[in-house]
Design an enzyme around this catalytic site. Structure first.
Site, PDB file in Angstrom:
ATOM      1  N   THR A  60       0.869  -1.176   0.000  1.00  0.00           N
ATOM      2  CA  THR A  60       0.000   0.000   0.000  1.00  0.00           C
ATOM      3  C   THR A  60       0.906   1.226   0.000  1.00  0.00           C
ATOM      4  O   THR A  60       1.647   1.443   0.965  1.00  0.00           O
ATOM      5  CB  THR A  60      -0.885   0.041   1.269  1.00  0.00           C
ATOM      6  OG1 THR A  60      -1.638  -1.161   1.324  1.00  0.00           O
ATOM      7  CG2 THR A  60      -1.828   1.233   1.234  1.00  0.00           C
ATOM      8  N   LYS A 110      -7.844   1.529  -3.038  1.00  0.00           N
ATOM      9  CA  LYS A 110      -7.466   1.156  -1.661  1.00  0.00           C
ATOM     10  C   LYS A 110      -7.593   2.352  -0.706  1.00  0.00           C
ATOM     11  O   LYS A 110      -8.192   2.244   0.363  1.00  0.00           O
ATOM     12  CB  LYS A 110      -6.024   0.627  -1.684  1.00  0.00           C
ATOM     13  CG  LYS A 110      -5.354   0.446  -0.353  1.00  0.00           C
ATOM     14  CD  LYS A 110      -5.726  -0.844   0.321  1.00  0.00           C
ATOM     15  CE  LYS A 110      -5.087  -0.941   1.701  1.00  0.00           C
ATOM     16  NZ  LYS A 110      -5.567  -2.068   2.465  1.00  0.00           N
ATOM     17  N   LYS A 114      -1.370   5.112   8.601  1.00  0.00           N
ATOM     18  CA  LYS A 114      -0.604   5.172   7.344  1.00  0.00           C
ATOM     19  C   LYS A 114      -1.541   5.409   6.154  1.00  0.00           C
ATOM     20  O   LYS A 114      -1.299   6.291   5.323  1.00  0.00           O
ATOM     21  CB  LYS A 114       0.158   3.860   7.155  1.00  0.00           C
ATOM     22  CG  LYS A 114       0.829   3.754   5.789  1.00  0.00           C
ATOM     23  CD  LYS A 114       1.345   2.361   5.491  1.00  0.00           C
ATOM     24  CE  LYS A 114       1.752   2.276   4.018  1.00  0.00           C
ATOM     25  NZ  LYS A 114       2.220   0.966   3.618  1.00  0.00           N
TER      26      LYS A 114
HETATM   27  P1  NAD Z   1       5.860  -5.852   7.408  1.00  0.00           P
HETATM   28  O1  NAD Z   1       6.624  -4.706   7.938  1.00  0.00           O
HETATM   29  O2  NAD Z   1       5.454  -6.974   8.291  1.00  0.00           O
HETATM   30  O3  NAD Z   1       6.678  -6.511   6.167  1.00  0.00           O
HETATM   31  C1  NAD Z   1       7.469  -5.793   5.275  1.00  0.00           C
HETATM   32  C2  NAD Z   1       8.666  -6.660   4.933  1.00  0.00           C
HETATM   33  O4  NAD Z   1       9.448  -5.997   3.943  1.00  0.00           O
HETATM   34  C3  NAD Z   1       9.589  -6.895   6.138  1.00  0.00           C
HETATM   35  O5  NAD Z   1       9.781  -8.276   6.342  1.00  0.00           O
HETATM   36  C4  NAD Z   1      10.895  -6.194   5.727  1.00  0.00           C
HETATM   37  O6  NAD Z   1      12.046  -6.812   6.234  1.00  0.00           O
HETATM   38  C5  NAD Z   1      10.792  -6.322   4.224  1.00  0.00           C
HETATM   39  N1  NAD Z   1      11.729  -5.444   3.530  1.00  0.00           N
HETATM   40  C6  NAD Z   1      12.203  -4.221   3.888  1.00  0.00           C
HETATM   41  N2  NAD Z   1      13.089  -3.770   2.982  1.00  0.00           N
HETATM   42  C7  NAD Z   1      13.175  -4.717   2.014  1.00  0.00           C
HETATM   43  C8  NAD Z   1      13.926  -4.821   0.820  1.00  0.00           C
HETATM   44  N3  NAD Z   1      14.766  -3.870   0.428  1.00  0.00           N
HETATM   45  N4  NAD Z   1      13.773  -5.952   0.075  1.00  0.00           N
HETATM   46  C9  NAD Z   1      12.920  -6.927   0.457  1.00  0.00           C
HETATM   47  N5  NAD Z   1      12.194  -6.882   1.590  1.00  0.00           N
HETATM   48  C10 NAD Z   1      12.312  -5.786   2.360  1.00  0.00           C
HETATM   49  O7  NAD Z   1       4.578  -5.216   6.676  1.00  0.00           O
HETATM   50  P2  NAD Z   1       3.213  -5.972   6.293  1.00  0.00           P
HETATM   51  O8  NAD Z   1       2.248  -5.862   7.422  1.00  0.00           O
HETATM   52  O9  NAD Z   1       3.545  -7.284   5.693  1.00  0.00           O
HETATM   53  O10 NAD Z   1       2.681  -4.972   5.153  1.00  0.00           O
HETATM   54  C11 NAD Z   1       3.256  -4.946   3.858  1.00  0.00           C
HETATM   55  C12 NAD Z   1       2.437  -3.982   3.000  1.00  0.00           C
HETATM   56  O11 NAD Z   1       1.081  -4.427   2.952  1.00  0.00           O
HETATM   57  C13 NAD Z   1       2.405  -2.545   3.537  1.00  0.00           C
HETATM   58  O12 NAD Z   1       2.481  -1.664   2.462  1.00  0.00           O
HETATM   59  C14 NAD Z   1       1.054  -2.475   4.255  1.00  0.00           C
HETATM   60  O13 NAD Z   1       0.548  -1.158   4.306  1.00  0.00           O
HETATM   61  C15 NAD Z   1       0.215  -3.385   3.377  1.00  0.00           C
HETATM   62  N6  NAD Z   1      -0.934  -4.002   4.053  1.00  0.00           N
HETATM   63  C16 NAD Z   1      -0.796  -4.559   5.278  1.00  0.00           C
HETATM   64  C17 NAD Z   1      -1.909  -5.140   5.892  1.00  0.00           C
HETATM   65  C18 NAD Z   1      -1.791  -5.784   7.258  1.00  0.00           C
HETATM   66  O14 NAD Z   1      -2.829  -6.110   7.857  1.00  0.00           O
HETATM   67  N7  NAD Z   1      -0.589  -6.021   7.783  1.00  0.00           N
HETATM   68  C19 NAD Z   1      -3.152  -5.140   5.256  1.00  0.00           C
HETATM   69  C20 NAD Z   1      -3.256  -4.597   3.974  1.00  0.00           C
HETATM   70  C21 NAD Z   1      -2.135  -4.015   3.379  1.00  0.00           C
END
Ligand code: NAD
Length: 299
Positions: free
Chosen positions: A94, A169, A244
């Site tokens: 997102t 979204k 966010k």
């Molecule tokens: P998270 O922080 O758990 O996961 C993000 C991952 O990206 C981490 O494991 C981090 O180490 C990794 N990362 C960072 N830099 C990187 C790089 N250079 N290369 C590869 N990996 C890298 O976040 P999340 O909760 O999994 O959310 C991910 C996305 O999904 C966000 O944009 C969030 O807004 C969106 N989202 C989350 C939810 C939710 O409920 N958690 C729901 C809908 C959308």
């Protein structure tokens, strides 16, 4: 159709999404800089690589699931030169609509194809493979990505051109944030006036004030037993994530000259609440409205 996928970002959402691809028979090259995430991906059957660029090797589709737009653009700077011409990049993070458009523009300029495909459904939906994908990009690229998205999702909607998936979204989540604050204010007013939560629910759930926030996610304990309010506001959907998304919506309101007063206000309200409540479910905003309403009233 390709069964070879690169997957970057194996966090709360990315890990179960990548695991579902492996379960469906896809060969997944995975990259995340965090050792615990790498270990989990290995246990789930993905092949973990040491650099972002290495996750593109022999891949026709590369998926990213990252925390923010700056990281997506940074990671694309490593991926785009490394990938074979015509690779389909699908960003499920997102991020800001402007960043999503920029990522797609850079991918196309480098000879590739791109979709923005943010999700709703949270960690539970990611684990169950029932996410909703909101997709922006060209129709033929959507068609190419659809089988892969259908493995991870229950519903996949092509919303329009590049960036329009992100638009769907943030419009939805802006509406959800506003409606949760509005519902919380009505509930606390009802409390002050002697209206029980159950009576409020029984009337409003079938009256013109009805909303998903009330009928599926009621922010006070009782009327909807599955809502986070019944579990001390454990998320669910964390306040940090709602904050966010409302910030992204507020940026988009400003950038597009939309006089969205309630959207901007909801972003402010959640930004303040987030300072001490980032890990609580976003429906806990009702407790904030209640706390801010405790002062004596001058008659
Ligand atoms: P998270 O922080 O758990 O996961 C993000 C991952 O990206 C981490 O494991 C981090 O180490 C990794 N990362 C960072 N830099 C990187 C790089 N250079 N290369 C590869 N990996 C890298 O976040 P999340 O909760 O999994 O959310 C991910 C996305 O999904 C966000 O944009 C969030 O807004 C969106 N989202 C989350 C939810 C939710 O409920 N958690 C729901 C809908 C959308």
């Amino acid at each position: 159709m390709t069964k070879k996928i690169g997957f970057l970002g194996l966090g709360h959402m990315g890990a179960p999404m990548a695991a579902n691809l492996v379960k469906a028979g896809y060969d997944v090259l995975a990259y995340d800089p965090v050792p615990a995430a790498q270990e989990q991906a290995r246990a789930d059957g993905a092949t973990v690589v040491d650099t972002a660029a290495a996750a593109t090797a022999g891949r026709e589709i590369v998926i990213t699931m990252l925390p923010n737009g700056k990281l997506v653009l940074d990671v694309y700077a490593e991926l785009l030169p490394a990938a074979a011409p015509g690779t389909l990049f699908i960003d499920c993070s997102t991020i800001d609509v402007a960043d999503a458009k920029e990522a797609a523009t850079r991918a196309v300029a480098a000879g590739h194809r791109a979709l923005d495909a943010p999700v709703s459904g949270g960690v539970a939906g990611a684990a169950a493979g029932t996410l909703t994908f909101m997709v922006g990009g060209a129709a033929e690229d959507f068609a190419a990505g659809l089988p892969v998205l259908e493995v991870m999702g229950g519903k996949v909607v092509h919303c329009g051109d590049a960036g329009v998936g992100q638009a769907a979204k943030i419009c939805n989540n802006m509406l959800l944030g506003i409606s949760m604050v509005a519902l919380s204010e009505a509930l606390v007013l009802g409390e002050k006036l002697g209206l029980s939560h159950q009576s409020f629910f029984d009337v409003v759930s079938t009256a013109s004030g009805q909303s998903w926030a009330l009928t599926s996610y009621c922010p006070v304990p009782g009327p909807v037993p599955t809502s986070p309010a019944n579990n001390d506001y454990q998320p669910g959907f964390a306040t940090a994530l709602m904050t966010k998304d409302l910030g992204l919506a507020a940026n988009a309101l400003r950038a597009n000259g939309v006089d969205g007063q309630l959207g901007a206000l909801a972003a402010e309200i959640y930004t303040r609440f987030n300072q001490e409540n980032a890990g609580k479910d976003f429906s806990a905003i009702v407790t904030d409205v209640r706390n801010r309403s405790e002062h004596e009233v001058d008659q």
